[in-house]
Design an enzyme around this catalytic site. Structure first.
Site, PDB file in Angstrom:
ATOM      1  N   ASP A  44      74.171   5.479  -2.118  1.00 38.34           N
ATOM      2  CA  ASP A  44      72.924   6.248  -2.144  1.00 38.34           C
ATOM      3  C   ASP A  44      72.304   6.375  -0.753  1.00 38.34           C
ATOM      4  O   ASP A  44      72.672   5.662   0.178  1.00 38.34           O
ATOM      5  CB  ASP A  44      71.904   5.548  -3.045  1.00 38.34           C
ATOM      6  CG  ASP A  44      72.127   5.895  -4.508  1.00 38.34           C
ATOM      7  OD1 ASP A  44      72.892   6.841  -4.778  1.00 38.34           O
ATOM      8  OD2 ASP A  44      71.546   5.211  -5.359  1.00 38.34           O
ATOM      9  N   LYS A  66      70.314  11.751  -2.229  1.00 35.02           N
ATOM     10  CA  LYS A  66      69.571  13.000  -2.082  1.00 35.02           C
ATOM     11  C   LYS A  66      69.278  13.210  -0.611  1.00 35.02           C
ATOM     12  O   LYS A  66      69.114  12.264   0.134  1.00 35.02           O
ATOM     13  CB  LYS A  66      68.236  12.904  -2.830  1.00 35.02           C
ATOM     14  CG  LYS A  66      68.390  12.652  -4.287  1.00 35.02           C
ATOM     15  CD  LYS A  66      67.035  12.389  -4.894  1.00 35.02           C
ATOM     16  CE  LYS A  66      67.175  12.054  -6.358  1.00 35.02           C
ATOM     17  NZ  LYS A  66      65.926  11.635  -6.950  1.00 35.02           N
ATOM     18  N   MET A 181      57.971   4.284  -4.431  1.00 40.62           N
ATOM     19  CA  MET A 181      57.887   5.753  -4.393  1.00 40.62           C
ATOM     20  C   MET A 181      56.435   6.240  -4.507  1.00 40.62           C
ATOM     21  O   MET A 181      56.151   7.203  -5.225  1.00 40.62           O
ATOM     22  CB  MET A 181      58.742   6.355  -5.522  1.00 40.62           C
ATOM     23  CG  MET A 181      60.212   6.019  -5.374  1.00 40.62           C
ATOM     24  SD  MET A 181      61.239   6.537  -6.761  1.00 40.62           S
ATOM     25  CE  MET A 181      61.099   5.143  -7.859  1.00 40.62           C
TER      26      MET A 181
HETATM   27  N1  SAH Z   1      66.480   0.005  -6.385  1.00 41.03           N
HETATM   28  C1  SAH Z   1      65.577   0.026  -5.242  1.00 41.03           C
HETATM   29  C2  SAH Z   1      64.435   1.000  -5.440  1.00 41.03           C
HETATM   30  C3  SAH Z   1      64.882   2.439  -5.534  1.00 41.03           C
HETATM   31  S1  SAH Z   1      63.550   3.566  -5.673  1.00 41.03           S
HETATM   32  C4  SAH Z   1      65.061  -1.395  -4.984  1.00 41.03           C
HETATM   33  O1  SAH Z   1      65.276  -2.282  -5.831  1.00 41.03           O
HETATM   34  O2  SAH Z   1      64.463  -1.632  -3.933  1.00 41.03           O
HETATM   35  C5  SAH Z   1      63.302   4.026  -3.988  1.00 41.03           C
HETATM   36  C6  SAH Z   1      62.023   3.424  -3.482  1.00 41.03           C
HETATM   37  O3  SAH Z   1      62.238   2.066  -3.137  1.00 41.03           O
HETATM   38  C7  SAH Z   1      61.495   4.054  -2.214  1.00 41.03           C
HETATM   39  O4  SAH Z   1      60.778   5.228  -2.481  1.00 41.03           O
HETATM   40  C8  SAH Z   1      60.593   2.948  -1.721  1.00 41.03           C
HETATM   41  O5  SAH Z   1      59.392   2.908  -2.468  1.00 41.03           O
HETATM   42  C9  SAH Z   1      61.387   1.714  -2.078  1.00 41.03           C
HETATM   43  N2  SAH Z   1      62.203   1.222  -0.964  1.00 41.03           N
HETATM   44  C10 SAH Z   1      63.527   1.048  -0.948  1.00 41.03           C
HETATM   45  N3  SAH Z   1      63.926   0.553   0.239  1.00 41.03           N
HETATM   46  C11 SAH Z   1      62.826   0.396   0.985  1.00 41.03           C
HETATM   47  C12 SAH Z   1      62.561  -0.098   2.303  1.00 41.03           C
HETATM   48  N4  SAH Z   1      63.537  -0.523   3.109  1.00 41.03           N
HETATM   49  N5  SAH Z   1      61.286  -0.121   2.742  1.00 41.03           N
HETATM   50  C13 SAH Z   1      60.275   0.288   1.956  1.00 41.03           C
HETATM   51  N6  SAH Z   1      60.459   0.763   0.716  1.00 41.03           N
HETATM   52  C14 SAH Z   1      61.705   0.810   0.221  1.00 41.03           C
END
Ligand code: SAH
Length: 277
Positions: A44, A66, A181
């Protein structure tokens, strides 16, 4: 090496692997073990290059994320692709940012594998809502501030603020909100929470690109969150944390301390003094 905790990725299997929030050091040993054996890695957008670099050199890397907010591949297509690769007898790693089962559609993809009779394993990862906060010096729970934490998505399936959520109930009943998000709809979310009775001065932190070299943190309040985030030019991905636990950062910003920030031994007492309460 303990063979039971590091099983082999067999041909025809799909492993749903959590890549962690960014820093490759936060990938689990089992995740690294899977990457080292993979024939194909379907990854992803939020997966970092340093994690992808751990894939077997012969592995084919397939991008399934995406770009620019536009879906380059529809979710059913990704699930079908995983089934197809498994049926070809490949060793498949489906690599997702953070943890596959936290707002990551891991459940949907796994159910598609179940429907197709494809064997799979889930390798959990460190979610941005815990690990990303830790790199900002914010614990997700702390005895003096919150006995509960609520993970929320700021984005419904159609891209809108999720209307199935009772924001007033969250404002009243959830001492700490950790919102994924949230950036796009931050103004709407803040307005819902203020209308639900949450104090305008409630501490808020926005953590962007957490655990990567580009990490940035904005500390603000519920009333000022939108303006301060815009002023700082914050870019996604971001986590938004709302609640008193954010005050701990004055004491626990260990990353900031490496570049000279002086840490408060008693950040909650300092916060009480500053607000005169
Ligand atoms: N499965 C992922 C979340 C996916 S949804 C998890 O467990 O972290 C995607 C959202 O995750 C982004 O919009 C943001 O809100 C958050 N996110 C993922 N990686 C991030 C990072 N390095 N820093 C800040 N937010 C992050």
């Amino acid at each position: 090496m303990d063979r039971r905790s590091l099983p082999d990725l067999a041909p025809g299997w799909v492993w749903l692997v959590g890549a962690g929030p960014g820093d490759a050091g936060l990938l689990t040993r089992l995740g690294a073990h899977a990457l080292a054996q993979a024939d194909v890695v379907v990854y992803d957008a939020l997966v970092g290059d340093d994690v992808l670099a751990l894939a077997r050199p012969e592995a084919v890397l397939e991008y399934a994320g995406k770009r620019g907010g536009k879906a380059s591949r529809r979710q059913p297509d990704i699930s079908l692709r995983l089934v197809q690769l498994a049926r070809e007898g490949r060793r498949v790693v489906r690599l997702k940012g953070g943890d596959p089962f936290i707002f990551g559609r891991g459940g949907e993809e796994a159910l598609a594998l179940v429907a197709a009779g494809v064997p799979f394993r889930v390798v959990p990862g460190i979610t941005a809502g815990i690990g990303g906060l830790a790199y900002a010096g914010i614990p997700t729970t702390h005895r003096d501030t919150n006995a509960a934490v609520t993970f929320v998505t700021g984005h419904g399936a159609g891209g809108e603020v999720p209307d199935g959520l009772d924001w007033a109930a969250l404002a009243k009943g959830a001492p700490v909100l950790v919102i994924y998000m949230a950036l796009k709809h931050l103004a709407t979310i803040a307005a819902h929470l203020l209308a639900g009775g949450l104090d305008a001065d409630t501490p808020v932190a926005i953590v962007a690109q957490a655990t990567t070299p580009a990490q940035r943190v904005v500390e603000t309040t519920l009333a000022r969150a939108m303006a301060d985030t815009a002023d700082a030019g914050i870019e996604p991905p971001t986590m938004v944390v709302i609640g008193d636990v954010v005050r701990l950062r004055a004491g626990l910003d260990w990353l900031g301390a490496m570049t000279g920030r002086r840490l408060e031994a008693d950040p909650l007492a300092k916060a009480a003094r500053d607000t005169g309460s």
